[in-house]
Scaffold this motif. Structure first.
Motif, short mmCIF file in Angstrom:
data_model
loop_
_atom_site.label_atom_id
_atom_site.label_comp_id
_atom_site.label_asym_id
_atom_site.label_seq_id
_atom_site.Cartn_x
_atom_site.Cartn_y
_atom_site.Cartn_z
N THR A 1 0.86 -1.19 0.00
CA THR A 1 0.00 0.00 0.00
C THR A 1 0.89 1.23 0.00
OG1 THR A 1 -1.61 -1.23 1.30
CG2 THR A 1 -1.94 1.15 1.13
N LEU A 2 0.78 2.07 -1.04
CA LEU A 2 1.62 3.27 -1.13
C LEU A 2 1.18 4.29 -0.10
CD1 LEU A 2 2.09 2.00 -4.08
CD2 LEU A 2 2.66 4.33 -4.71
N ARG A 3 2.17 4.82 0.64
CA ARG A 3 1.89 5.88 1.60
C ARG A 3 1.37 7.10 0.84
NH1 ARG A 3 4.46 5.45 6.77
NH2 ARG A 3 4.55 3.23 7.14
N GLY A 4 0.49 7.81 1.42
CA GLY A 4 -0.01 9.03 0.80
C GLY A 4 -1.23 8.74 -0.05
N SER A 5 -1.04 8.01 -1.16
CA SER A 5 -2.16 7.79 -2.08
C SER A 5 -3.06 6.64 -1.65
CB SER A 5 -1.63 7.50 -3.48
OG SER A 5 -0.94 6.26 -3.48
N GLY A 6 -2.50 5.67 -0.91
CA GLY A 6 -3.28 4.50 -0.52
C GLY A 6 -3.46 3.50 -1.65
N GLN A 7 -2.77 3.74 -2.78
CA GLN A 7 -2.86 2.83 -3.93
C GLN A 7 -2.33 1.44 -3.52
OE1 GLN A 7 -1.45 4.40 -7.79
NE2 GLN A 7 -0.12 2.63 -7.80
N VAL A 8 -3.00 0.40 -3.99
CA VAL A 8 -2.66 -0.96 -3.57
C VAL A 8 -2.05 -1.74 -4.73
CG1 VAL A 8 -3.66 -3.13 -2.76
CG2 VAL A 8 -4.46 -0.96 -1.81
N LEU A 9 -0.89 -2.37 -4.47
CA LEU A 9 -0.20 -3.18 -5.49
C LEU A 9 0.20 -4.51 -4.86
CD1 LEU A 9 2.19 -0.37 -6.77
CD2 LEU A 9 0.28 -1.30 -8.05
N SER A 10 0.67 -5.45 -5.72
CA SER A 10 1.09 -6.74 -5.16
C SER A 10 2.37 -6.55 -4.36
CB SER A 10 1.29 -7.76 -6.29
OG SER A 10 2.48 -7.48 -6.96
N GLY A 11 2.61 -7.46 -3.41
CA GLY A 11 3.70 -7.30 -2.44
C GLY A 11 5.07 -7.09 -3.04
N ILE A 12 5.38 -7.78 -4.17
CA ILE A 12 6.73 -7.68 -4.76
C ILE A 12 7.02 -6.24 -5.21
CG2 ILE A 12 6.04 -8.36 -7.10
CD1 ILE A 12 8.76 -9.79 -7.34
N GLU A 13 5.98 -5.48 -5.53
CA GLU A 13 6.18 -4.10 -6.02
C GLU A 13 6.79 -3.20 -4.94
OE1 GLU A 13 5.49 -3.02 -9.46
OE2 GLU A 13 5.70 -5.18 -9.48
N THR A 14 6.82 -3.68 -3.71
CA THR A 14 7.46 -2.93 -2.63
C THR A 14 8.97 -2.81 -2.88
OG1 THR A 14 7.45 -2.67 -0.24
CG2 THR A 14 7.95 -4.84 -1.06
N ARG A 15 9.49 -3.67 -3.79
CA ARG A 15 10.92 -3.59 -4.16
C ARG A 15 11.13 -2.96 -5.53
NH1 ARG A 15 12.90 -8.80 -4.49
NH2 ARG A 15 10.94 -9.83 -3.99
N ASN A 16 10.09 -2.37 -6.11
CA ASN A 16 10.19 -1.75 -7.43
C ASN A 16 10.41 -0.24 -7.27
OD1 ASN A 16 9.79 -0.69 -9.97
ND2 ASN A 16 7.86 -1.76 -10.37
N LEU A 17 11.60 0.22 -7.65
CA LEU A 17 11.92 1.64 -7.48
C LEU A 17 10.90 2.54 -8.18
CD1 LEU A 17 13.80 3.93 -6.54
CD2 LEU A 17 15.23 3.51 -8.55
N ASN A 18 10.38 2.08 -9.32
CA ASN A 18 9.42 2.92 -10.04
C ASN A 18 7.99 2.78 -9.53
OD1 ASN A 18 9.12 5.06 -11.78
ND2 ASN A 18 8.53 3.76 -13.52
N ARG A 19 7.84 2.30 -8.28
CA ARG A 19 6.56 2.38 -7.58
C ARG A 19 6.79 2.99 -6.19
NH1 ARG A 19 5.97 1.18 -11.97
NH2 ARG A 19 4.57 -0.34 -12.97
N ALA A 20 7.98 3.54 -5.97
CA ALA A 20 8.36 3.97 -4.62
C ALA A 20 8.45 5.49 -4.47
CB ALA A 20 9.70 3.35 -4.24
N TYR A 21 8.33 6.23 -5.57
CA TYR A 21 8.46 7.70 -5.49
C TYR A 21 7.25 8.32 -4.84
CZ TYR A 21 12.45 7.15 -8.56
OH TYR A 21 13.66 6.78 -9.07
N PRO A 22 7.36 9.47 -4.17
CA PRO A 22 8.60 10.25 -4.02
C PRO A 22 9.59 9.68 -3.00
CG PRO A 22 6.80 11.29 -2.81
CD PRO A 22 6.20 10.12 -3.52
N GLY A 23 9.23 8.58 -2.35
CA GLY A 23 10.15 7.96 -1.39
C GLY A 23 9.94 8.48 0.02
N ARG A 24 10.59 7.76 0.95
CA ARG A 24 10.48 8.15 2.37
C ARG A 24 11.83 7.97 3.03
NH1 ARG A 24 6.97 5.14 5.92
NH2 ARG A 24 7.41 3.28 4.70
N PRO A 25 12.27 8.95 3.85
CA PRO A 25 13.58 8.82 4.51
C PRO A 25 13.61 7.69 5.53
CG PRO A 25 12.43 10.81 5.25
CD PRO A 25 11.63 10.24 4.11
N ASP A 26 12.46 7.33 6.11
CA ASP A 26 12.42 6.26 7.11
C ASP A 26 11.76 5.00 6.53
OD1 ASP A 26 9.95 7.37 6.81
OD2 ASP A 26 9.44 7.39 8.94
N GLY A 27 11.72 4.89 5.22
CA GLY A 27 11.07 3.75 4.58
C GLY A 27 12.00 2.57 4.38
N ASN A 28 11.57 1.60 3.57
CA ASN A 28 12.44 0.46 3.25
C ASN A 28 13.54 0.93 2.28
OD1 ASN A 28 11.44 0.39 0.55
ND2 ASN A 28 9.64 -0.76 1.24
#
Ligand SMILES: [Zn+2]
Length: 373
Positions: free
Chosen positions: A162-189
């Motif tokens: 679940t993307l922070r901010g937008s609440g958009q939901v994707l499959s779990g592996i996308e948590t490691r996809n840089l092009n689904r991680a923007y704008p990013g978080r300093p305390d994130g994964n």
């Protein structure tokens, strides 16, 4: 335990140890970064962690190259290697680092945006670990990585991302996809921290135009296309016309407003930059392909895609000559040059004047190796 089964157990253990010992050098070789040889245009080489200390010493830190002109102007960022299995973007960035000179303004190049993605392959894809490119003075090797961050560096994946901010939901592996991680978080994964560092770079270096280089499978609808944030639409439309005039058939898509985590959406929303992404046709990525090898990545020829194209099943043609790496890198390089020239036409104070960048026709005619040091 009978002696016979102890004996066969020992044999299995020894065989496993032998297999591991034989495979280890191949896996460990992927931990070594490819050599890039900065050309005369590079004024400084730094690290992405300069823009976010939380990345220092992690597998997500990656080199950043600065090419500065004598005259002041605008700043362009070109990024390859968001996805480690999209070789044309990486190689276009390497050609810029090794060949480009900047007369006016600044060019910042990140060749392997997700460095962790270059330390492994996607399981069960049959992808090569590296590709070879012949140059005038020997063969250069480049790692063929994965689309996502190495699970060794970021684990476990959630069931649902679940993307922070937008609440958009994707499959779990996308948590490691840089092009689904923007704008990013300093305390994130780790992936979110890489994204945060890139966004910080764009902000602190006041990047006027940011280009994210990709490749996609031949059956993907948004292939051979520019995707542009709404503030970059006019610029991208003019680039599209200029590239068509150069004989490069290329599409233009608007960055969907409700798709979050992507570079062309979030860079444009979170910073002042004009954000665009370019896709080519990656023959080794699709589901219809036949045998997968390093030759498919470089030669770009696959008879199953040629047949699908003959039956009009693909969004863009797959010619009998295939989509060799030369043509894909050439498309990206001509695209980058067209963006720089058009940026200068629209906003002369933001001009970034590049020299020494070979265009599409030249890369095809002279070969990619000619432009690698
Ligand atoms: Zn990609």
């Amino acid at each position: 335990m009978p002696a016979a089964s102890r004996f066969s157990g020992s044999i299995i253990l020894v065989a496993a140890a032998l297999a591991a010992a034989m495979a280890a050098p191949g896996f460990l070789a992927m931990r070594r970064q490819d050599q890039i040889m900065p050309g005369p245009g590079v004024s400084r080489q730094g690290l992405l962690s300069e823009f976010f200390q939380g990345l220092a010493g992690t597998a997500g830190d990656t080199p950043v190259y600065f090419l500065e002109g004598a005259e002041s102007g605008g700043t362009m960022l070109v990024m390859g290697g968001t996805h480690g299995d999209e070789t044309a973007g990486v190689l276009a960035a390497v050609v810029l680092i090794e060949q480009a000179r900047v007369q006016r303004g600044r060019l910042i190049v990140i060749p392997r945006a997700n460095a962790s993605g270059f330390t492994h392959n996607v399981p069960q894809e049959g992808h090569p670990q590296r590709i070879a490119i012949r140059t005038g003075r020997g063969t250069r090797f480049f790692t063929y990585g994965a689309r996502v961050t190495n699970p060794v560096h970021q684990w476990p994946d959630p069931q649902v991302y679940t993307l922070r901010g937008s609440g958009q939901v994707l499959s779990g592996i996308e948590t490691r996809n840089l092009n689904r991680a923007y704008p990013g978080r300093p305390d994130g994964n780790l992936t979110e921290r890489i994204a945060h560092a890139v966004t910080s770079l764009i902000r602190s270096e006041r990047v006027d135009l940011a280009i994210d280089l990709h490749e996609a499978s031949p059956e993907y609808p948004v292939v051979n296309t520019i995707v542009a944030h709404e503030r970059a639409t006019e610029l991208a439309a003019l680039v599209n016309i200029n590239l068509q005039a150069e004989g490069i058939a290329i599409g233009l898509e608007s960055s969907p407003v409700n798709l979050h985590g992507l570079s062309h959406r979030e860079w444009g929303d979170a910073t002042q930059t004009l954000a665009v992404l370019m896709e080519t046709t990656g023959p080794a990525q699709g589901r219809l392909r036949g045998r997968t090898s390093a030759g498919l990545v470089t030669g770009g020829l696959d008879r199953f895609y040629v047949r699908a194209s003959e039956r009009n099943k693909l969004p863009v043609p797959f010619p009998e000559t295939g989509w060799p790496l030369e043509s894909r890198v050439g498309r990206h390089l001509s695209g980058i040059a067209a963006f720089a020239a058009t940026l200068a036409d629209l906003w002369p104070e933001k001009a970034v004047q590049l020299v020494g960048v070979p265009d599409y026709a030249t890369v095809i005619h002279q070969g990619l190796g000619t432009f690698l040091r």
